[in-house]
Design a protein around this motif. Structure first.
Motif, PDB file in Angstrom:
ATOM      1  N   LEU A 274       1.003  -1.466   0.306  1.00 43.97           N
ATOM      2  CA  LEU A 274       0.040   0.461  -0.029  1.00 43.97           C
ATOM      3  C   LEU A 274       0.913   1.229  -0.274  1.00 43.97           C
ATOM      4  CD1 LEU A 274      -2.403  -1.032   2.325  1.00 43.97           C
ATOM      5  CD2 LEU A 274      -2.627  -1.004   0.020  1.00 43.97           C
ATOM      6  N   GLY A 275       1.672   0.882  -0.466  1.00 38.53           N
ATOM      7  CA  GLY A 275       3.089   2.232  -0.592  1.00 38.53           C
ATOM      8  C   GLY A 275       2.282   3.280  -1.537  1.00 38.53           C
ATOM      9  N   THR A 276       1.565   3.107  -2.400  1.00 37.71           N
ATOM     10  CA  THR A 276       0.792   4.014  -2.967  1.00 37.71           C
ATOM     11  C   THR A 276       0.045   4.892  -2.472  1.00 37.71           C
ATOM     12  OG1 THR A 276      -1.222   2.560  -4.095  1.00 37.71           O
ATOM     13  CG2 THR A 276       1.073   2.752  -5.520  1.00 37.71           C
ATOM     14  N   GLU A 277      -0.166   4.872  -1.411  1.00 34.16           N
ATOM     15  CA  GLU A 277      -1.423   5.459  -0.845  1.00 34.16           C
ATOM     16  C   GLU A 277      -0.292   6.527  -0.053  1.00 34.16           C
ATOM     17  OE1 GLU A 277      -3.728   3.998   1.843  1.00 34.16           O
ATOM     18  OE2 GLU A 277      -4.888   2.407   0.255  1.00 34.16           O
ATOM     19  N   ARG A 278       1.095   6.362  -0.378  1.00 34.46           N
ATOM     20  CA  ARG A 278       1.630   8.098   0.372  1.00 34.46           C
ATOM     21  C   ARG A 278       1.902   8.602  -0.377  1.00 34.46           C
ATOM     22  NH1 ARG A 278       7.050   3.628   2.641  1.00 34.46           N
ATOM     23  NH2 ARG A 278       6.172   2.583   3.464  1.00 34.46           N
ATOM     24  N   GLY A 279       2.131   9.820   0.039  1.00 37.41           N
ATOM     25  CA  GLY A 279       2.763  11.436  -0.731  1.00 37.41           C
ATOM     26  C   GLY A 279       3.916  11.400  -2.277  1.00 37.41           C
ATOM     27  N   ALA A 280       3.600  12.183  -2.902  1.00 33.82           N
ATOM     28  CA  ALA A 280       4.601  11.268  -3.997  1.00 33.82           C
ATOM     29  C   ALA A 280       5.918  11.983  -3.590  1.00 33.82           C
ATOM     30  CB  ALA A 280       3.543  12.305  -5.250  1.00 33.82           C
ATOM     31  N   VAL A 281       5.931  12.584  -2.558  1.00 28.53           N
ATOM     32  CA  VAL A 281       7.402  13.241  -2.528  1.00 28.53           C
ATOM     33  C   VAL A 281       8.076  11.923  -1.502  1.00 28.53           C
ATOM     34  CG1 VAL A 281       8.800  14.327  -0.919  1.00 28.53           C
ATOM     35  CG2 VAL A 281       7.063  15.339  -2.484  1.00 28.53           C
ATOM     36  N   GLU A 282       7.284  11.522  -0.428  1.00 29.51           N
ATOM     37  CA  GLU A 282       7.728   9.989   0.333  1.00 29.51           C
ATOM     38  C   GLU A 282       8.363   9.265  -0.796  1.00 29.51           C
ATOM     39  OE1 GLU A 282       6.302   7.296   4.133  1.00 29.51           O
ATOM     40  OE2 GLU A 282       5.553   8.842   3.677  1.00 29.51           O
ATOM     41  N   ARG A 283       7.337   8.893  -1.652  1.00 30.90           N
ATOM     42  CA  ARG A 283       7.448   7.555  -2.540  1.00 30.90           C
ATOM     43  C   ARG A 283       8.535   7.265  -3.571  1.00 30.90           C
ATOM     44  NH1 ARG A 283       1.725   8.549  -4.178  1.00 30.90           N
ATOM     45  NH2 ARG A 283       2.390   9.005  -7.002  1.00 30.90           N
TER      46      ARG A 283
END
Length: 234
Positions: free
Chosen positions: A166-175
């Motif tokens: 579920l890493g896609t639910e993190r923010g774009a910068v964090e990803r």
């Protein structure tokens, strides 16, 4: 990812030194001539080069999708102004023509990559540039062709692992930061293992490379390279 694919095309039978000469001449011509008429001629040459190597345009564009994004974005950014008229069409057109020239150069290079083994590229460079500079450049080219696909696969694995958690639910910068840090860590680890493997195999500056020889199919290709080179003077 574009890689060498064994085949019996015309481009596969041409000596890699001839293909490198055509690439250099084409790139110089594309950068020297910026008129729309010249780009039409260069587009025809690009189509011919891709046909000789049986390069799929769709697969090539997919492989270059990140570069295409930058090439498409560049004219839009070039046309933006901070005041009226807010968008300069002439600047956008000039940048668009430059982006198109870069795209043509990338397509010609794709034909070279598909039709030339890595060892043949290294042999062509080392036999064209004498001494240690040629050996170092040839080694660098060989490592880049072999190392980039592995790094790309590592990045894909990291992205798939993040999506499974579920890493896609993190923010774009964090990803982006997570993928960047993990990707660099794996790249450095692979570089360390590569260095150890080279030492274990008694790495040599001058290994036995495949023989290269010009044949009848190389002469028209070299003639095209000369014509492209001379066209930059007119």
């Amino acid at each position: 990812m574009l890689t060498y694919e064994p085949d019996d095309t015309f481009a596969h039978r041409v000596d890699p030194r001839s293909k490198l000469a055509v690439q250099i001449g084409f790139a110089a011509t594309a950068l020297a001539h910026t008129s729309p008429r010249a780009l039409v001629v260069l587009s025809a040459v690009t189509a011919l080069v891709m046909a000789t190597a049986r390069v799929s345009l769709r697969r090539t564009l997919v492989a270059y999708r990140m570069a295409l994004f930058v090439l498409v974005l560049a004219p839009l950014l070039a046309g933006v102004t901070l005041g009226p008229p807010w968008f300069d069409r002439s600047a956008a057109v000039a940048s668009g023509l430059a982006s198109y020239r870069v795209l043509l150069i990338l397509l010609v290079s794709a034909a070279y990559v598909r039709s030339t083994p890595v060892r043949a590229s290294r042999a062509a460079i080392q036999r064209t540039i004498p001494g240690k500079p040629g050996q170092l450049l040839g080694l660098g080219v060989g490592l880049v062709f072999r190392f980039l696909p592995v790094v790309r696969n590592d990045l894909r694995t990291i992205r798939e692992a993040m999506a499974a958690r579920l890493g896609t639910e993190r923010g774009a910068v964090e990803r982006a930061s997570t993928i960047g840090i993990l990707g660099l860590t794996r790249a450095f680890d692979r570089a360390d293992r590569l260095s150890l493997a080279l030492q274990a195999r008694c790495f040599a500056w001058n290994p036995t490379l495949p023989p290269l020889a010009f044949s009848r199919v190389d002469y028209p290709v070299l003639a095209v390279a000369v014509v492209l080179g001379l066209s930059t003077l007119y």
